[in-house]
Design a protein around this motif. Structure first.
Motif, PDB file in Angstrom:
ATOM      1  N   ARG A 105       0.841  -1.202   0.000  1.00 44.83           N
ATOM      2  CA  ARG A 105       0.000   0.000   0.000  1.00 44.83           C
ATOM      3  C   ARG A 105       0.877   1.254   0.000  1.00 44.83           C
ATOM      4  O   ARG A 105       0.646   2.198  -0.764  1.00 44.83           O
ATOM      5  N   SER A 140       1.019   3.827  -3.205  1.00 43.35           N
ATOM      6  CA  SER A 140       0.525   5.192  -2.983  1.00 43.35           C
ATOM      7  C   SER A 140       1.536   6.232  -3.466  1.00 43.35           C
ATOM      8  O   SER A 140       1.143   7.326  -3.876  1.00 43.35           O
ATOM      9  N   ASP A 187      -3.548   2.164  -5.987  1.00 43.97           N
ATOM     10  CA  ASP A 187      -3.759   1.210  -4.904  1.00 43.97           C
ATOM     11  C   ASP A 187      -3.478  -0.175  -5.485  1.00 43.97           C
ATOM     12  O   ASP A 187      -3.196  -0.319  -6.678  1.00 43.97           O
TER      13      ASP A 187
END
Length: 180
Positions: free
Chosen positions: A56, A60, A65
């Motif tokens: 994640r 990011s 995602d």
């Protein structure tokens, strides 16, 4: 840390983790239970949360995602012209058709994929990487692999092979082998 006994070589002495405490508590309260599976699943779940966090965080940094990266990667590894129909994407991602539609909508809004009519089936739609989508996946995939290597870096090469084989065995037992 466990004490080493004369019968136990140094290589077998292992540090304790949080799961050991949980299993010890259950063993105290329910000595009738065999807790090996609880320990394995507990460790798997705790480690998976660390993997998800690392993924994640990396994705990011690139405005993605995991689900978006998955669609881009699936299209990229499909080879030129980097397009698949929704059914093929669905099979690769193993999610609902609504989830695929949502992912494609998000990626399309970002200019990373486009929907195109299928020349051989008027009812079908093809999802294709745009040049920007191809550039993004090509730029991020090497870092993604390095990120995954970092997550698994505590394992020796031999341990990696062993773990990979054991996880494969578990997946085949639950999912079967893919039909090639």
């Amino acid at each position: 840390m466990q004490e080493q006994t004369p019968e136990q070589p140094q290589a077998q002495v292992q540090a304790r983790d949080a799961v050991d405490d949980i299993v010890d508590q259950w063993a105290r309260e329910r000595p009738d239970l065999d807790l090996w599976a609880m320990a394995l699943v507990g460790r798997y779940n705790r480690f998976q949360s660390h993997v998800e966090s690392a993924l994640r965080e990396y994705f990011s940094l690139h405005g993605l995602d995991f689900s978006e990266f998955d669609v881009l990667a699936t299209l990229r590894r499909s080879g030129e012209p980097y397009e698949l129909n929704a059914r093929a994407l669905l099979k690769s991602a193993m999610v609902t058709s609504g989830a695929i539609t949502n992912r494609v909508d998000k990626l399309s809004a970002k200019g990373l994929v486009e929907r195109r009519p299928c020349a051989t089936d008027r009812r079908a739609v093809l999802i294709r990487l745009t040049p920007a989508g191809k550039e993004l996946i090509d730029r991020t995939v090497a870092g993604h692999v390095r990120n995954e290597e970092n997550v698994m870096s505590a394992l020796t090469p031999e341990e990696r092979v062993t773990l990979d084989g054991l996880l494969r065995k578990l997946l085949i037992a639950k999912e079967g082998s893919p039909q090639t």
